[in-house]
Write an enzyme that holds these catalytic residues in place. Structure first.
Site, short mmCIF file in Angstrom:
data_model
loop_
_atom_site.label_atom_id
_atom_site.label_comp_id
_atom_site.label_asym_id
_atom_site.label_seq_id
_atom_site.Cartn_x
_atom_site.Cartn_y
_atom_site.Cartn_z
N THR A 29 65.25 29.57 36.47
CA THR A 29 64.02 29.60 35.81
C THR A 29 62.74 29.21 36.67
O THR A 29 61.87 29.18 36.09
CB THR A 29 64.09 28.36 34.87
OG1 THR A 29 64.46 27.20 35.46
CG2 THR A 29 65.68 28.57 33.98
N LYS A 30 62.80 28.91 38.12
CA LYS A 30 61.72 28.89 38.71
C LYS A 30 60.76 29.85 39.00
O LYS A 30 60.99 30.97 38.48
CB LYS A 30 62.15 28.21 40.18
CG LYS A 30 62.70 26.75 39.83
CD LYS A 30 62.25 25.78 39.64
CE LYS A 30 62.96 24.65 38.88
NZ LYS A 30 63.86 23.60 39.66
N ASN A 31 59.69 29.74 39.60
CA ASN A 31 58.75 30.79 39.62
C ASN A 31 59.07 31.99 40.47
O ASN A 31 58.95 33.22 40.11
CB ASN A 31 57.22 30.23 40.19
CG ASN A 31 56.59 29.37 39.05
OD1 ASN A 31 57.23 28.72 37.94
ND2 ASN A 31 55.11 29.38 39.07
#
Ligand SMILES: *Cc1c(COP(=O)(O)O)cnc(C)c1O
Length: 368
Positions: A179-181
């Site tokens: 889910t990180k950038n």
């Protein structure tokens, strides 16, 4: 459905994974080396070491600077649990300091009174993608001879002044969780300008060795696979594009959600940029409807939202038992009750934003 998070996987990532599969070198290999070089270059540090999670990155960083039993590490009670667990993993004591209500980051003015003879390090968290005021942290670290380990897991590409998150402190920790950038499914990175630390972390990720069957100290298996690194290499090429899309969405939300009573919008502090890992608003009592009601109304319209984080870290039993009590960090506790994150990732369209805004306004109107 507009989800709160969505990984963006292009043809480039798929092809890169396929090439690794065809090469037959699946575990740590040339793709991991490439990722390390590219990541260091991107962050502006001499070294980057790839690991299999952000949690491992924080554990490695604490290990390499020699933090252990009897030491204290200052950090925030308002973060993901992985900020604090690695402190316990090396046997040190997490000393929590309340947050600043505007940025949700550690309140630097309260750090000094938490420093003791045992304090060895500070872990500032650049929460939601906004760097802490590093000049102030640096001044404190210098005065008290403390190591700074940035938890930059949510802040890849964010600037403080002319420097990027992860290049500010002695070591920077990143996560490549789905889910990180940018992501590789699972993954982590430590950035540093110290060859000594980079080398030690490379040993720590591999059972304490850099030469087969010669173990110089304790280690784990924290290696990243080339399959994961191949995805991360492609994602890193797109990080600025992704972050720009997030900022644009955030800007639009801020413009359109202005002046709704009881709704507080995110603020970016001076001399830094925000990469909006999360766009987080506060639902205060003046809003009328509760946070739960608003989240349910959004859900009914197909919009996902998230509460990061529903409890401050000192509310969890394994932290509370260190002697923390409810009421001790009022700003973190209030934030945990009021925050709601709205979708801002690059797949969110203008129409999605209009739907989010219209839904929030309708809920607001129903109350007033
Ligand atoms: C994601 C994250 C971590 C941990 O990363 P993992 O890769 O999930 O282990 C640590 N700190 C913060 C602030 C994070 O957001």
């Amino acid at each position: 459905m507009v989800n709160i998070a969505a990984p963006i996987i292009g043809l480039e990532e798929k092809k890169a994974v396929q090439r690794v599969l065809q090469s037959g070198i699946l575990a740590q290999g040339p793709k991991v080396s490439k990722l390390q070089n590219d990541f260091a270059l991107y962050c502006g540090t001499k070294y980057a070491v790839a690991l299999n999670s952000g949690t491992a990155a924080l554990h490695c960083a604490l290990f390499t600077v020699g933090i252990g039993f009897g030491d204290e590490v200052i950090t925030t009670p308002f973060s993901f649990i992985a900020t604090i667990n690695p402190i316990l993993m090396v046997g040190a004591r997490p000393v929590l300091v309340d947050i600043e209500p505007q940025t949700f980051n550690i309140d630097i003015s309260k750090i000094e009174s938490a420093i003791t003879k045992k304090t060895k390090a500070i872990i500032p968290v650049h929460l939601y993608g906004q760097p802490c005021d590093y000049a102030e942290i640096q001044a404190l670290a210098k005065k008290h001879k403390l190591i700074v380990i940035e938890d930059a897991c949510q802040a890849i590409g964010a600037y403080y002044g002319k420097k990027k998150a992860g290049s500010l402190g002695n070591l920077g920790c990143f996560s490549l969780y789905a889910t990180k950038n940018i992501m590789s499914g699972e993954g982590g990175i430590v950035t540093t300008n110290s060859k000594k630390h980079a080398d030690a972390i490379k040993r720590f990720r591999q059972h304490g060795t850099d030469k087969q069957y010669e173990y110089t100290h304790l280690g784990y298996n924290y290696r990243m696979s080339d399959l994961h690194a191949a995805v991360a290499v492609e994602q890193l090429k797109k990080v600025d594009k992704f972050n720009k899309a997030r900022s644009k969405n955030a800007e639009l939300l801020t413009k359109k959600l202005a002046n709704i009573p009881g709704l507080e919008l995110p603020i970016t502090g001076k001399n830094r940029s925000h990469v909006f890992h999360q766009y987080t608003i506060r639902i205060t009592p003046k809003f009328g409807a509760t946070r739960k009601q608003l989240a349910e109304s959004l859900k009914a319209k197909g919009v996902g939202s998230g509460i990061y984080y529903p409890k401050p870290l000192h509310a969890y039993s394994h932290i509370a038992k260190l002697g923390y009590k409810q009421g001790q960090f009022p700003q973190a506790e209030l934030a945990a009750r009021e925050v709601l994150s709205l979708p801002v990732h690059p797949k969110v369209t203008k129409a999605d934003i209009n739907l989010i805004v219209a839904t929030i306004k309708k809920v607001a109107r129903a109350q007033n």
